[in-house]
Design an enzyme around this catalytic site. Structure first.
Site, PDB file in Angstrom:
ATOM      1  N   GLY A   1       0.813  -1.212   0.000  1.00  0.00           N
ATOM      2  CA  GLY A   1       0.000   0.000   0.000  1.00  0.00           C
ATOM      3  C   GLY A   1       0.842   1.255   0.000  1.00  0.00           C
ATOM      4  O   GLY A   1       2.025   1.237  -0.349  1.00  0.00           O
TER       5      GLY A   1
ATOM      6  N   GLY B   1       5.730   4.633  -8.699  1.00  0.00           N
ATOM      7  CA  GLY B   1       6.493   3.427  -8.924  1.00  0.00           C
ATOM      8  C   GLY B   1       5.605   2.186  -8.942  1.00  0.00           C
ATOM      9  O   GLY B   1       5.714   1.332  -9.822  1.00  0.00           O
ATOM     10  N   HIS B   2       4.699   2.086  -7.950  1.00  0.00           N
ATOM     11  CA  HIS B   2       3.746   0.982  -7.936  1.00  0.00           C
ATOM     12  C   HIS B   2       2.851   1.009  -9.179  1.00  0.00           C
ATOM     13  O   HIS B   2       2.591  -0.035  -9.797  1.00  0.00           O
ATOM     14  CB  HIS B   2       2.853   1.056  -6.698  1.00  0.00           C
TER      15      HIS B   2
ATOM     16  N   GLY C   1       9.326  -4.435  -8.314  1.00  0.00           N
ATOM     17  CA  GLY C   1      10.161  -3.303  -8.688  1.00  0.00           C
ATOM     18  C   GLY C   1      11.648  -3.606  -8.587  1.00  0.00           C
ATOM     19  O   GLY C   1      12.111  -4.262  -7.646  1.00  0.00           O
TER      20      GLY C   1
ATOM     21  N   GLN D   1      15.577  -8.033  -3.152  1.00  0.00           N
ATOM     22  CA  GLN D   1      14.282  -8.702  -3.023  1.00  0.00           C
ATOM     23  C   GLN D   1      13.911  -9.415  -4.319  1.00  0.00           C
ATOM     24  O   GLN D   1      13.503 -10.580  -4.308  1.00  0.00           O
ATOM     25  CB  GLN D   1      13.201  -7.680  -2.670  1.00  0.00           C
TER      26      GLN D   1
ATOM     27  N   SER E   1       7.535   4.580  -0.616  1.00  0.00           N
ATOM     28  CA  SER E   1       6.476   4.948   0.331  1.00  0.00           C
ATOM     29  C   SER E   1       7.050   5.626   1.562  1.00  0.00           C
ATOM     30  O   SER E   1       6.362   6.414   2.222  1.00  0.00           O
ATOM     31  CB  SER E   1       5.693   3.698   0.741  1.00  0.00           C
ATOM     32  N   ARG E   2       8.317   5.350   1.875  1.00  0.00           N
ATOM     33  CA  ARG E   2       8.934   5.940   3.059  1.00  0.00           C
ATOM     34  C   ARG E   2       9.407   7.374   2.819  1.00  0.00           C
ATOM     35  O   ARG E   2       9.773   8.055   3.778  1.00  0.00           O
ATOM     36  CB  ARG E   2      10.110   5.074   3.526  1.00  0.00           C
TER      37      ARG E   2
END
Length: 284
Positions: free
Chosen positions: A30, A35-36, A146, A152, A185-186
């Site tokens: 969320g 980017g998402h 991404g 990851q 998001s951060r």
């Protein structure tokens, strides 16, 4: 058309059964940004239907990390998904994903204990566990992640290969602000001054990439010079790591050839990561 929103496993199973043709999947926590959305548009081009998950996974946050304050903006996220052409949103609660405290989880192995894994012990164990659960529940044909989270992505590809998960994993390019800051998001945690400090991450990567033909030592020296100045800024950048690694294994790389220059640091309490792919040494 608005996406169908499901919150339970039974609702998801029923919605998945109605999907015709191929399904692309974008897992998220969320707090969606461009980017998402770029991953969702890529998914739209990759399959007949698109599913997105929105779930802040507690297993991948360590003690003292920002699980409780991680931004949760579901209404805005659902609107953004609709604009990106998403067909299905899976938004489970913690009890849906973990009805009981999990006894069997994935171990990320040596690859999960280096670079970001060394800075955040246990992070990749929790990430791989939830991604495998989501892949099993959603059963997509293709899953898109991404490239900003390069380690990851590499670990998910390895998990899918090692465990024979029937899904094609695809990376989506990092999206940046006009000044180069990688979207995250951060980023919303950053003050104006902190954002200025955070720009050193992308600038260090750029400096390192420009020195790539002179070899690994030159890359690290060029990037370190930028990061050293940021360490003296107000607020300062506290460096977690700066490494040159293989894109598939995240083992250190020093010889000529393709590599990933990865960096992470903290501005205040905000942990930020970034990376760039480059070619070490002169091409013949």
């Amino acid at each position: 058309m608005k996406p169908v929103i499901v919150r339970t496993r039974n609702e998801l199973a029923a919605a998945r059964a109605r999907v015709e043709g191929t399904l692309a999947f974008v897992p998220t926590m969320g707090a969606l940004h461009e980017g998402h959305l770029s991953l969702m548009r890529q998914a739209r081009r990759s399959a007949d239907s698109v599913a997105v998950s929105i779930f802040v996974n507690p297993l991948q946050f360590g003690p003292g990390e920002d699980f409780d304050r991680y931004p949760r903006t579901f209404d805005a996220d659902a609107e953004a998904c609709a604009g990106a052409g998403v067909d299905l949103i899976f938004a489970p609660t913690r009890d849906v994903m973990y009805p009981e405290e999990p006894q069997v989880t994935l171990k990320s192995g040596p690859m999960g204990e280096v670079v970001e894994g060394a800075a955040r012990p246990g992070h990749f164990d929790g990430m791989l566990t939830v991604v495998l659960k989501l892949l099993n529940l959603v059963r997509p044909d293709v899953a898109i992640f991404g490239e900003k989270d390069a380690q990851q992505l590499a670990m998910i590809r390895r998990m899918v290969a090692d465990l024979n998960v029937p899904v094609r994993v695809v990376g989506g390019p990092t999206v940046r602000e006009p000044d180069g800051l990688a979207l995250s998001s951060r980023n919303r945690y950053l003050s104006q001054a902190g954002r200025g400090t955070a720009l050193a991450l992308s600038r260090a990567l750029q400096a390192g990439a420009e020195a790539a033909e002179d070899g690994a030592d030159a890359v690290i020296a060029a990037a370190s010079a930028v990061l050293g100045k940021a360490a003296a800024a107000d607020p300062p950048l506290v460096l977690d790591y700066l490494v040159l690694v293989d894109q598939a294994t995240f083992a250190p790389v020093a010889s000529a050839g393709p590599a990933v220059l990865a960096v992470a640091g903290r501005v205040g309490s905000t942990h930020l990561i970034d990376n760039v792919h480059l070619q070490l040494g002169k091409e013949h």
